[in-house]
Design a protein around this motif. Sequence first.
Motif, PDB file in Angstrom:
ATOM      1  N   ALA A  57      -5.759  -9.657  -0.031  1.00 42.84           N
ATOM      2  CA  ALA A  57      -6.911  -9.537   0.876  1.00 42.84           C
ATOM      3  C   ALA A  57      -6.536  -8.716   2.109  1.00 42.84           C
ATOM      4  N   ALA A  58      -5.343  -8.958   2.647  1.00 41.64           N
ATOM      5  CA  ALA A  58      -4.902  -8.191   3.813  1.00 41.64           C
ATOM      6  C   ALA A  58      -4.703  -6.719   3.448  1.00 41.64           C
ATOM      7  N   ALA A  59      -4.202  -6.440   2.243  1.00 39.64           N
ATOM      8  CA  ALA A  59      -4.012  -5.052   1.811  1.00 39.64           C
ATOM      9  C   ALA A  59      -5.353  -4.330   1.711  1.00 39.64           C
ATOM     10  N   VAL A  60      -6.356  -5.003   1.191  1.00 38.02           N
ATOM     11  CA  VAL A  60      -7.694  -4.396   1.112  1.00 38.02           C
ATOM     12  C   VAL A  60      -8.221  -4.110   2.513  1.00 38.02           C
ATOM     13  N   LEU A  61      -8.045  -5.066   3.419  1.00 34.99           N
ATOM     14  CA  LEU A  61      -8.515  -4.863   4.791  1.00 34.99           C
ATOM     15  C   LEU A  61      -7.777  -3.714   5.478  1.00 34.99           C
ATOM     16  N   ILE A  62      -6.466  -3.629   5.280  1.00 37.56           N
ATOM     17  CA  ILE A  62      -5.702  -2.533   5.880  1.00 37.56           C
ATOM     18  C   ILE A  62      -6.143  -1.198   5.287  1.00 37.56           C
ATOM     19  N   ALA A  63      -6.392  -1.172   3.976  1.00 35.81           N
ATOM     20  CA  ALA A  63      -6.862   0.064   3.350  1.00 35.81           C
ATOM     21  C   ALA A  63      -8.225   0.484   3.905  1.00 35.81           C
ATOM     22  N   LEU A  64      -9.057  -0.483   4.276  1.00 36.40           N
ATOM     23  CA  LEU A  64     -10.363  -0.157   4.853  1.00 36.40           C
ATOM     24  C   LEU A  64     -10.268   0.252   6.321  1.00 36.40           C
ATOM     25  N   VAL A  65      -9.346  -0.357   7.064  1.00 36.14           N
ATOM     26  CA  VAL A  65      -9.243  -0.111   8.506  1.00 36.14           C
ATOM     27  C   VAL A  65      -8.467   1.162   8.821  1.00 36.14           C
ATOM     28  N   THR A  66      -7.486   1.507   8.013  1.00 34.84           N
ATOM     29  CA  THR A  66      -6.628   2.659   8.323  1.00 34.84           C
ATOM     30  C   THR A  66      -7.414   3.957   8.506  1.00 34.84           C
ATOM     31  N   PRO A  67      -8.329   4.321   7.605  1.00 35.43           N
ATOM     32  CA  PRO A  67      -9.084   5.566   7.851  1.00 35.43           C
ATOM     33  C   PRO A  67      -9.936   5.503   9.119  1.00 35.43           C
ATOM     34  N   LEU A  68     -10.459   4.322   9.417  1.00 41.10           N
ATOM     35  CA  LEU A  68     -11.251   4.178  10.644  1.00 41.10           C
ATOM     36  C   LEU A  68     -10.377   4.343  11.874  1.00 41.10           C
ATOM     37  N   TRP A  69      -9.153   3.808  11.802  1.00 43.99           N
ATOM     38  CA  TRP A  69      -8.244   3.896  12.942  1.00 43.99           C
ATOM     39  C   TRP A  69      -7.781   5.324  13.158  1.00 43.99           C
ATOM     40  N   THR A  70      -7.432   6.035  12.065  1.00 46.25           N
ATOM     41  CA  THR A  70      -6.945   7.396  12.211  1.00 46.25           C
ATOM     42  C   THR A  70      -8.069   8.363  12.566  1.00 46.25           C
ATOM     43  N   GLY A  71      -9.318   7.989  12.261  1.00 49.30           N
ATOM     44  CA  GLY A  71     -10.453   8.842  12.581  1.00 49.30           C
ATOM     45  C   GLY A  71     -10.949   8.685  14.000  1.00 49.30           C
ATOM     46  N   ARG A  72     -10.362   7.710  14.719  1.00 52.63           N
ATOM     47  CA  ARG A  72     -10.786   7.499  16.112  1.00 52.63           C
ATOM     48  C   ARG A  72     -10.422   8.688  16.969  1.00 52.63           C
ATOM     49  N   ARG A  73     -11.294   8.998  17.869  1.00 52.12           N
ATOM     50  CA  ARG A  73     -11.009  10.069  18.809  1.00 52.12           C
ATOM     51  C   ARG A  73     -10.303   9.479  20.012  1.00 52.12           C
TER      52      ARG A  73
ATOM     53  N   LEU B 120       0.826  -1.204   0.000  1.00 49.22           N
ATOM     54  CA  LEU B 120       0.000   0.000   0.000  1.00 49.22           C
ATOM     55  C   LEU B 120       0.869   1.267   0.000  1.00 49.22           C
ATOM     56  N   PRO B 121       0.460   2.278  -0.753  1.00 49.72           N
ATOM     57  CA  PRO B 121       1.217   3.532  -0.735  1.00 49.72           C
ATOM     58  C   PRO B 121       0.944   4.322   0.543  1.00 49.72           C
ATOM     59  N   GLY B 122       1.900   5.120   0.924  1.00 54.80           N
ATOM     60  CA  GLY B 122       1.724   5.979   2.090  1.00 54.80           C
ATOM     61  C   GLY B 122       1.951   5.256   3.396  1.00 54.80           C
ATOM     62  N   ARG B 123       1.595   5.960   4.455  1.00 52.62           N
ATOM     63  CA  ARG B 123       1.807   5.447   5.814  1.00 52.62           C
ATOM     64  C   ARG B 123       0.488   4.938   6.371  1.00 52.62           C
ATOM     65  N   GLN B 124       0.532   3.819   7.062  1.00 56.84           N
ATOM     66  CA  GLN B 124      -0.644   3.273   7.717  1.00 56.84           C
ATOM     67  C   GLN B 124      -0.394   3.306   9.222  1.00 56.84           C
ATOM     68  N   PRO B 125      -0.939   4.303   9.904  1.00 58.10           N
ATOM     69  CA  PRO B 125      -0.683   4.438  11.348  1.00 58.10           C
ATOM     70  C   PRO B 125      -1.563   3.525  12.197  1.00 58.10           C
ATOM     71  N   ILE B 126      -1.458   2.220  11.961  1.00 61.89           N
ATOM     72  CA  ILE B 126      -2.178   1.266  12.792  1.00 61.89           C
ATOM     73  C   ILE B 126      -1.139   0.489  13.597  1.00 61.89           C
ATOM     74  N   PRO B 127      -1.502   0.026  14.771  1.00 61.26           N
ATOM     75  CA  PRO B 127      -0.526  -0.673  15.616  1.00 61.26           C
ATOM     76  C   PRO B 127      -0.168  -2.054  15.060  1.00 61.26           C
ATOM     77  N   LEU B 128       0.920  -2.596  15.570  1.00 60.84           N
ATOM     78  CA  LEU B 128       1.413  -3.892  15.111  1.00 60.84           C
ATOM     79  C   LEU B 128       0.405  -5.001  15.394  1.00 60.84           C
ATOM     80  N   TRP B 129      -0.259  -4.948  16.538  1.00 59.70           N
ATOM     81  CA  TRP B 129      -1.228  -6.002  16.843  1.00 59.70           C
ATOM     82  C   TRP B 129      -2.363  -6.010  15.832  1.00 59.70           C
ATOM     83  N   ALA B 130      -2.783  -4.831  15.363  1.00 56.96           N
ATOM     84  CA  ALA B 130      -3.844  -4.760  14.358  1.00 56.96           C
ATOM     85  C   ALA B 130      -3.346  -5.301  13.019  1.00 56.96           C
ATOM     86  N   THR B 131      -2.074  -5.044  12.709  1.00 53.59           N
ATOM     87  CA  THR B 131      -1.484  -5.581  11.487  1.00 53.59           C
ATOM     88  C   THR B 131      -1.482  -7.103  11.522  1.00 53.59           C
ATOM     89  N   ILE B 132      -1.151  -7.678  12.672  1.00 47.27           N
ATOM     90  CA  ILE B 132      -1.139  -9.137  12.813  1.00 47.27           C
ATOM     91  C   ILE B 132      -2.544  -9.708  12.657  1.00 47.27           C
TER      92      ILE B 132
END
Length: 87
Positions: free
Chosen positions: A69-85, A21-33
């Motif tokens: 499949a994991a790349a699609v999931l990360i692309a879907l989760v990253t905006p949700l993770w960064t949008g968390r308050r 995936l291009p760019g940075r994905q600011p999700i934690p390692l546990w979420a990546t696993i």
Amino acid sequence: MTILWAIIAGLVIGLLARLVLPGRQPIPLWATIVIGIIGGLIGNGLAGAFNVADTSGVDWIRHGLQVGAAAVLIALVTPLWTGRRRV
């Protein structure tokens, strides 16, 4: 031992998916696993559906489907993770 291999495979699949995936994905390692494990399961299911799960030699198509499949999931989760308050 199977759980340990699932965690290791999830880590590898998740990290490869983040590299694709291009760019940075600011999700934690546990979420990546976790996403890598889920992507691996989805990729295995797709490989079985396309009848490419077991080939001679290295199953490159299956591994590609897992990382995809994991790349699609990360692309879907990253905006949700960064949008968390943060509380």
